[in-house]
Design a protein around this motif. Structure first.
Motif, PDB file in Angstrom:
ATOM      1  N   ASP A   1       0.845  -1.199   0.000  1.00 46.97           N
ATOM      2  CA  ASP A   1       0.000   0.000   0.000  1.00 46.97           C
ATOM      3  C   ASP A   1       0.876   1.243   0.000  1.00 46.97           C
ATOM      4  OD1 ASP A   1      -1.873   1.968   0.306  1.00 46.97           O
ATOM      5  OD2 ASP A   1      -2.587   1.310   2.268  1.00 46.97           O
ATOM      6  N   ILE A   2       0.790   2.035  -1.070  1.00 44.28           N
ATOM      7  CA  ILE A   2       1.652   3.216  -1.232  1.00 44.28           C
ATOM      8  C   ILE A   2       1.418   4.258  -0.148  1.00 44.28           C
ATOM      9  CG2 ILE A   2       0.003   4.316  -2.784  1.00 44.28           C
ATOM     10  CD1 ILE A   2       3.829   4.608  -2.926  1.00 44.28           C
ATOM     11  N   ASP A   3       0.231   4.244   0.470  1.00 44.11           N
ATOM     12  CA  ASP A   3      -0.111   5.244   1.481  1.00 44.11           C
ATOM     13  C   ASP A   3       0.095   4.746   2.913  1.00 44.11           C
ATOM     14  OD1 ASP A   3      -0.965   7.159  -0.444  1.00 44.11           O
ATOM     15  OD2 ASP A   3      -2.863   6.095  -0.641  1.00 44.11           O
ATOM     16  N   GLU A   4       0.716   3.590   3.084  1.00 40.40           N
ATOM     17  CA  GLU A   4       0.892   3.021   4.424  1.00 40.40           C
ATOM     18  C   GLU A   4       1.770   3.926   5.278  1.00 40.40           C
ATOM     19  OE1 GLU A   4      -0.187   0.453   7.278  1.00 40.40           O
ATOM     20  OE2 GLU A   4      -0.766   0.228   5.174  1.00 40.40           O
ATOM     21  N   ARG A   5       1.351   4.138   6.532  1.00 39.21           N
ATOM     22  CA  ARG A   5       2.057   5.025   7.459  1.00 39.21           C
ATOM     23  C   ARG A   5       3.152   4.265   8.216  1.00 39.21           C
ATOM     24  NH1 ARG A   5       2.147   9.582   5.974  1.00 39.21           N
ATOM     25  NH2 ARG A   5       1.956   8.402   4.067  1.00 39.21           N
ATOM     26  N   PRO A   6       4.187   4.944   8.677  1.00 36.71           N
ATOM     27  CA  PRO A   6       5.213   4.299   9.509  1.00 36.71           C
ATOM     28  C   PRO A   6       4.607   3.749  10.800  1.00 36.71           C
ATOM     29  CG  PRO A   6       6.008   6.413   8.695  1.00 36.71           C
ATOM     30  CD  PRO A   6       4.548   6.346   8.350  1.00 36.71           C
ATOM     31  N   ARG A   7       4.966   2.518  11.121  1.00 30.12           N
ATOM     32  CA  ARG A   7       4.424   1.887  12.329  1.00 30.12           C
ATOM     33  C   ARG A   7       5.210   0.626  12.642  1.00 30.12           C
ATOM     34  NH1 ARG A   7       0.846  -2.347  10.889  1.00 30.12           N
ATOM     35  NH2 ARG A   7       0.367  -2.436   8.661  1.00 30.12           N
ATOM     36  N   ILE A   8       4.953   0.056  13.814  1.00 36.39           N
ATOM     37  CA  ILE A   8       5.539  -1.209  14.228  1.00 36.39           C
ATOM     38  C   ILE A   8       4.411  -2.119  14.685  1.00 36.39           C
ATOM     39  CG2 ILE A   8       6.007  -0.259  16.539  1.00 36.39           C
ATOM     40  CD1 ILE A   8       8.387  -2.173  16.710  1.00 36.39           C
ATOM     41  N   GLU A   9       4.477  -3.388  14.264  1.00 40.24           N
ATOM     42  CA  GLU A   9       3.419  -4.339  14.591  1.00 40.24           C
ATOM     43  C   GLU A   9       4.039  -5.712  14.807  1.00 40.24           C
ATOM     44  OE1 GLU A   9      -0.563  -6.270  12.439  1.00 40.24           O
ATOM     45  OE2 GLU A   9       0.215  -4.317  11.794  1.00 40.24           O
TER      46      GLU A   9
ATOM     47  N   TRP B   1       6.229 -12.673  14.509  1.00 38.72           N
ATOM     48  CA  TRP B   1       6.782 -11.860  13.421  1.00 38.72           C
ATOM     49  C   TRP B   1       6.674 -10.380  13.791  1.00 38.72           C
ATOM     50  CZ3 TRP B   1       9.357 -13.632   9.241  1.00 38.72           C
ATOM     51  CH2 TRP B   1       9.211 -14.984   8.904  1.00 38.72           C
ATOM     52  N   ALA B   2       7.701  -9.641  13.481  1.00 40.37           N
ATOM     53  CA  ALA B   2       7.694  -8.195  13.709  1.00 40.37           C
ATOM     54  C   ALA B   2       7.691  -7.477  12.363  1.00 40.37           C
ATOM     55  CB  ALA B   2       8.909  -7.772  14.533  1.00 40.37           C
ATOM     56  N   LEU B   3       6.837  -6.491  12.227  1.00 40.99           N
ATOM     57  CA  LEU B   3       6.775  -5.661  11.020  1.00 40.99           C
ATOM     58  C   LEU B   3       7.069  -4.220  11.405  1.00 40.99           C
ATOM     59  CD1 LEU B   3       5.985  -4.924   8.064  1.00 40.99           C
ATOM     60  CD2 LEU B   3       3.624  -4.710   8.888  1.00 40.99           C
ATOM     61  N   ILE B   4       8.048  -3.627  10.746  1.00 40.08           N
ATOM     62  CA  ILE B   4       8.360  -2.210  10.943  1.00 40.08           C
ATOM     63  C   ILE B   4       8.322  -1.544   9.574  1.00 40.08           C
ATOM     64  CG2 ILE B   4      10.078  -0.526  11.679  1.00 40.08           C
ATOM     65  CD1 ILE B   4      11.113  -2.567  13.666  1.00 40.08           C
ATOM     66  N   ILE B   5       7.457  -0.567   9.439  1.00 39.48           N
ATOM     67  CA  ILE B   5       7.331   0.170   8.178  1.00 39.48           C
ATOM     68  C   ILE B   5       7.827   1.594   8.383  1.00 39.48           C
ATOM     69  CG2 ILE B   5       5.739   1.072   6.447  1.00 39.48           C
ATOM     70  CD1 ILE B   5       3.959  -1.296   6.896  1.00 39.48           C
ATOM     71  N   MET B   6       8.741   2.016   7.539  1.00 39.69           N
ATOM     72  CA  MET B   6       9.208   3.403   7.508  1.00 39.69           C
ATOM     73  C   MET B   6       8.958   3.947   6.104  1.00 39.69           C
ATOM     74  SD  MET B   6      13.345   2.801   7.302  1.00 39.69           S
ATOM     75  CE  MET B   6      13.306   1.495   8.531  1.00 39.69           C
ATOM     76  N   ARG B   7       8.958   5.245   5.978  1.00 33.12           N
ATOM     77  CA  ARG B   7       8.793   5.851   4.658  1.00 33.12           C
ATOM     78  C   ARG B   7      10.120   6.460   4.219  1.00 33.12           C
ATOM     79  NH1 ARG B   7       3.736   5.729   2.681  1.00 33.12           N
ATOM     80  NH2 ARG B   7       4.362   7.098   0.979  1.00 33.12           N
ATOM     81  N   VAL B   8      10.490   6.155   2.984  1.00 35.92           N
ATOM     82  CA  VAL B   8      11.784   6.595   2.453  1.00 35.92           C
ATOM     83  C   VAL B   8      11.552   7.422   1.195  1.00 35.92           C
ATOM     84  CG1 VAL B   8      12.994   4.617   3.441  1.00 35.92           C
ATOM     85  CG2 VAL B   8      12.084   4.480   1.113  1.00 35.92           C
TER      86      VAL B   8
ATOM     87  N   VAL C   1       8.030   9.517  14.850  1.00 32.33           N
ATOM     88  CA  VAL C   1       7.175   8.817  15.816  1.00 32.33           C
ATOM     89  C   VAL C   1       7.593   7.352  15.914  1.00 32.33           C
ATOM     90  CG1 VAL C   1       4.828   8.048  16.293  1.00 32.33           C
ATOM     91  CG2 VAL C   1       5.231  10.389  15.504  1.00 32.33           C
ATOM     92  N   LEU C   2       7.856   6.722  14.760  1.00 30.06           N
ATOM     93  CA  LEU C   2       8.313   5.332  14.747  1.00 30.06           C
ATOM     94  C   LEU C   2       9.616   5.181  15.519  1.00 30.06           C
ATOM     95  CD1 LEU C   2       8.237   2.395  13.642  1.00 30.06           C
ATOM     96  CD2 LEU C   2       9.483   3.261  11.633  1.00 30.06           C
ATOM     97  N   PHE C   3      10.545   6.112  15.322  1.00 31.24           N
ATOM     98  CA  PHE C   3      11.835   6.058  16.018  1.00 31.24           C
ATOM     99  C   PHE C   3      11.639   6.068  17.537  1.00 31.24           C
ATOM    100  CE2 PHE C   3      14.943   8.888  18.152  1.00 31.24           C
ATOM    101  CZ  PHE C   3      16.021   8.014  18.204  1.00 31.24           C
TER     102      PHE C   3
END
Length: 316
Positions: free
Chosen positions: A60-68, A73-80, A197-199
């Motif tokens: 998803d191109i609009d996905e926000r930075p978050r941790i789940e 399993w760990a998912l960390i999304i950042m925007r670059v 915020v993710l940091f």
């Protein structure tokens, strides 16, 4: 619109005082995949067995930075940041996801970026040893912040170029170029806020915060803050510049219209005199051989007086 690259970009990296690329997967190596193909998607979901929901979230191109965290399993999304193929929107931000569990660690992005290759070369030059997956996340956040700053410098050059063009033009194209740059800055600011915020969420993880490198945390915090401040400054400057030049263009158009109106009024004086002379009524000059020259002289005198008065009042 940015488009995914249409070729496979899968790489395996071993951590040995700098990331070393290998030909196949080994336990605890880092897997980086850009624009996953159908075979790579099958490899991720069936062989590595990463959650499909995580894969879809990164797509998803609009996905926000978050941790789940889900089922271990760990998912960390950042925007670059990336350079876009869209001329009207030269810079864009995309989600990059890092998924890990046990000896599996994967980064996925659906678009080609310059960050990963630069990051790998940097670890080799500095002989950096990555301690664990969270250390990798922090270093990727640091690298992305550096690239935000690089792209912001390029955006600043585009602002200066558009400013130079605006000084020579009263067209809307230059303002539209600034508007597109402002959109890029909005994307950057929003993404940087999300990354910050993710940091802080990663930094405050109770199970891991004692193992974080304090110098690395400080560097990431500083770079993220600097990128945010720079983007905000450029955005504020650009907003003020657009307002100022919009007013300048409006004033230039008003001056042109005022000059055209003044010229029309001055030219209307001899037109009025000629119209009155040409009417089929007695005027005392119809039999005079000097009638035309008299009317021409009067027209020139009255037009000159009108031009002088307009000039004196700065209407012309």
């Amino acid at each position: 619109m940015i488009k995914p690259c249409n070729f496979e970009m899968k790489a395996f990296y071993n951590n040995n005082n700098g990331l070393i690329e290998t030909k196949e997967w080994t336990p605890n190596c880092w897997i980086n995949i850009e624009s996953p193909s159908a075979s790579e998607k099958k490899y991720l979901l069936e062989e590595l067995q990463i959650p499909e929901a995580f894969y879809n979230d990164i797509e998803d191109i609009d996905e926000r930075p978050r941790i789940e965290i889900e089922d271990g399993w760990a998912l960390i999304i950042m925007r670059v940041p990336i350079k876009s193929n869209d001329v009207k929107l030269p810079f864009q931000t995309i989600p990059m996801g890092l998924i890990f569990k046990g000896d599996v660690c994967v980064t996925i992005s659906f678009y080609r970026t310059e960050i990963i290759a630069d990051f790998v070369q940097y670890t080799k030059r500095k002989n950096i040893h990555i301690k664990d997956n969270f250390d990798l996340v922090l270093r990727l956040l640091l690298s992305s912040s550096v690239w935000y700053l690089k792209y912001l410098k390029q955006i600043n050059q585009k602002i200066k170029l558009a400013e130079d063009n605006l000084e020579k033009s009263i067209k809307n194209e230059e303002l539209q170029a600034l508007l597109q740059i402002e959109k890029c800055l909005v994307f950057f600011i929003t993404s940087l806020k999300g990354n910050h915020v993710l940091f802080h969420r990663i930094k405050n993880l109770k199970a891991h915060r004692e193992h974080f490198d304090p110098d690395l945390l400080e560097d990431v915090d500083i770079e993220l803050g600097q990128a945010q401040d720079t983007a905000n400054i450029y955005s504020n400057i650009l907003t003020g510049m657009m307002d100022a030049y919009a007013s300048v263009i409006s004033n230039n158009m008003n001056n042109i219209m005022k000059q055209m109106t003044s010229i029309s009024i001055i030219l209307m004086i001899p037109t009025l005199i000629a119209s009155l002379y040409g009417m089929n009524v007695p005027n005392g000059l119809e039999e005079s051989k000097y009638g035309f020259w008299i009317l021409l002289f009067v027209s020139v005198i009255l037009s000159s007086v009108g031009a002088f008065l307009f000039k004196r009042r700065r209407w012309f």
